[in-house]
Write a protein that holds these residues in place. Structure first.
Motif, mmCIF file in Angstrom:
data_model
loop_
_atom_site.group_PDB
_atom_site.id
_atom_site.type_symbol
_atom_site.label_atom_id
_atom_site.label_comp_id
_atom_site.label_asym_id
_atom_site.label_seq_id
_atom_site.Cartn_x
_atom_site.Cartn_y
_atom_site.Cartn_z
ATOM 1 N N MET A 1 -41.213 43.808 8.628
ATOM 2 C CA MET A 1 -40.856 42.476 8.234
ATOM 3 C C MET A 1 -41.241 41.507 9.352
ATOM 4 O O MET A 1 -41.014 41.763 10.517
ATOM 5 N N LYS A 2 -41.804 40.387 8.974
ATOM 6 C CA LYS A 2 -42.282 39.390 9.928
ATOM 7 C C LYS A 2 -41.132 38.505 10.400
ATOM 8 O O LYS A 2 -40.192 38.234 9.648
ATOM 9 N N ALA A 3 -41.233 38.045 11.639
ATOM 10 C CA ALA A 3 -40.209 37.166 12.198
ATOM 11 C C ALA A 3 -40.142 35.856 11.427
ATOM 12 O O ALA A 3 -39.063 35.290 11.234
ATOM 13 N N LYS A 4 -41.290 35.387 10.949
ATOM 14 C CA LYS A 4 -41.321 34.140 10.185
ATOM 15 C C LYS A 4 -40.476 34.269 8.914
ATOM 16 O O LYS A 4 -39.732 33.358 8.553
ATOM 17 N N GLU A 5 -40.591 35.415 8.242
ATOM 18 C CA GLU A 5 -39.802 35.648 7.029
ATOM 19 C C GLU A 5 -38.314 35.679 7.358
ATOM 20 O O GLU A 5 -37.479 35.161 6.600
ATOM 21 N N LEU A 6 -37.979 36.291 8.489
ATOM 22 C CA LEU A 6 -36.576 36.400 8.874
ATOM 23 C C LEU A 6 -35.991 35.045 9.245
ATOM 24 O O LEU A 6 -34.827 34.765 8.958
ATOM 25 N N MET A 9 -34.475 33.059 6.437
ATOM 26 C CA MET A 9 -33.233 33.543 5.836
ATOM 27 C C MET A 9 -32.050 32.851 6.498
ATOM 28 O O MET A 9 -32.131 32.417 7.641
ATOM 29 N N ASP A 10 -30.935 32.755 5.751
ATOM 30 C CA ASP A 10 -29.744 32.187 6.375
ATOM 31 C C ASP A 10 -28.973 33.287 7.114
ATOM 32 O O ASP A 10 -29.317 34.463 7.030
ATOM 33 N N GLU A 13 -27.523 36.331 5.127
ATOM 34 C CA GLU A 13 -28.559 37.280 4.714
ATOM 35 C C GLU A 13 -29.011 38.144 5.886
ATOM 36 O O GLU A 13 -29.244 39.345 5.727
ATOM 37 N N LEU A 14 -29.128 37.531 7.064
ATOM 38 C CA LEU A 14 -29.539 38.280 8.250
ATOM 39 C C LEU A 14 -28.499 39.328 8.632
ATOM 40 O O LEU A 14 -28.847 40.454 8.994
ATOM 41 N N VAL A 15 -27.236 38.963 8.525
ATOM 42 C CA VAL A 15 -26.164 39.912 8.856
ATOM 43 C C VAL A 15 -26.189 41.086 7.876
ATOM 44 O O VAL A 15 -26.036 42.246 8.274
ATOM 45 N N GLU A 16 -26.389 40.788 6.597
ATOM 46 C CA GLU A 16 -26.460 41.857 5.590
ATOM 47 C C GLU A 16 -27.672 42.753 5.840
ATOM 48 O O GLU A 16 -27.592 43.976 5.726
ATOM 49 N N LYS A 17 -28.800 42.151 6.181
ATOM 50 C CA LYS A 17 -30.017 42.909 6.468
ATOM 51 C C LYS A 17 -29.820 43.793 7.698
ATOM 52 O O LYS A 17 -30.262 44.944 7.724
ATOM 53 N N GLU A 18 -29.152 43.248 8.718
ATOM 54 C CA GLU A 18 -28.873 44.029 9.927
ATOM 55 C C GLU A 18 -28.032 45.254 9.588
ATOM 56 O O GLU A 18 -28.316 46.361 10.039
ATOM 57 N N ALA A 51 -34.282 44.919 15.892
ATOM 58 C CA ALA A 51 -34.331 44.103 17.111
ATOM 59 C C ALA A 51 -34.735 42.670 16.787
ATOM 60 O O ALA A 51 -34.190 41.717 17.366
ATOM 61 N N ARG A 52 -35.679 42.484 15.867
ATOM 62 C CA ARG A 52 -36.094 41.134 15.474
ATOM 63 C C ARG A 52 -34.912 40.365 14.877
ATOM 64 O O ARG A 52 -34.691 39.191 15.189
ATOM 65 N N ILE A 53 -34.173 41.032 14.006
ATOM 66 C CA ILE A 53 -33.031 40.387 13.365
ATOM 67 C C ILE A 53 -31.979 40.013 14.400
ATOM 68 O O ILE A 53 -31.438 38.911 14.389
ATOM 69 N N LYS A 54 -31.695 40.933 15.318
ATOM 70 C CA LYS A 54 -30.699 40.655 16.344
ATOM 71 C C LYS A 54 -31.136 39.496 17.239
ATOM 72 O O LYS A 54 -30.320 38.657 17.626
ATOM 73 N N THR A 55 -32.420 39.416 17.545
ATOM 74 C CA THR A 55 -32.938 38.325 18.361
ATOM 75 C C THR A 55 -32.776 36.992 17.647
ATOM 76 O O THR A 55 -32.333 36.004 18.244
ATOM 77 N N ILE A 56 -33.118 36.949 16.377
ATOM 78 C CA ILE A 56 -33.012 35.706 15.610
ATOM 79 C C ILE A 56 -31.552 35.288 15.460
ATOM 80 O O ILE A 56 -31.215 34.115 15.593
ATOM 81 N N LEU A 57 -30.666 36.250 15.220
ATOM 82 C CA LEU A 57 -29.246 35.934 15.140
ATOM 83 C C LEU A 57 -28.740 35.373 16.473
ATOM 84 O O LEU A 57 -27.940 34.436 16.498
ATOM 85 N N ASN A 58 -29.213 35.940 17.551
ATOM 86 C CA ASN A 58 -28.849 35.469 18.880
ATOM 87 C C ASN A 58 -29.338 34.042 19.094
ATOM 88 O O ASN A 58 -28.607 33.199 19.629
ATOM 89 N N GLU A 59 -30.552 33.750 18.683
ATOM 90 C CA GLU A 59 -31.102 32.404 18.811
ATOM 91 C C GLU A 59 -30.287 31.401 17.989
ATOM 92 O O GLU A 59 -30.002 30.299 18.447
ATOM 93 N N VAL A 60 -29.931 31.792 16.781
ATOM 94 C CA VAL A 60 -29.158 30.904 15.904
ATOM 95 C C VAL A 60 -27.795 30.625 16.510
ATOM 96 O O VAL A 60 -27.320 29.479 16.531
ATOM 97 N N ASN A 61 -27.149 31.671 17.028
ATOM 98 C CA ASN A 61 -25.817 31.499 17.626
ATOM 99 C C ASN A 61 -25.886 30.632 18.875
ATOM 100 O O ASN A 61 -25.009 29.802 19.105
ATOM 101 N N ASN A 62 -26.918 30.816 19.690
ATOM 102 C CA ASN A 62 -27.039 30.023 20.914
ATOM 103 C C ASN A 62 -27.375 28.562 20.619
ATOM 104 O O ASN A 62 -26.925 27.671 21.311
#
Length: 66
Positions: A1-6, A9-10, A13-18, A51-62
């Motif tokens: 899955m591409k980072a752009k696609e992730l 997502m809101d 959805e990211l938490v469910e995917k993780e 790891a991509r999902i966790k990184t994006i979630l981290n970016e969103v939270n920060n």
């Protein structure tokens, strides 16, 4: 899955995917241990997707804290 696609997502959805990827990784490791997994490269791909999902979630939270 591409980072752009992730990134499109809101958060929910990211938490469910993780969660689903964690379960999938567990199942793949179990299959590998029992000798049922033919293509072991899928474990690395799943780890990278997780790891991509966790990184994006981290970016969103920060960014929401700033």
């Amino acid at each position: 899955m591409k980072a752009k696609e992730l990134r499109e997502m809101d958060v929910q959805e990211l938490v469910e995917k993780e969660s689903s990827l964690r379960q999938e990784l567990f199942n793949l490791r179990f299959q590998k241990a029992t000798g049922q997994l033919g293509n072991t490269a899928i474990i690395g791909k799943t780890k990278k997707d997780l790891a991509r999902i966790k990184t994006i979630l981290n970016e969103v939270n920060n960014s929401s804290e700033a």
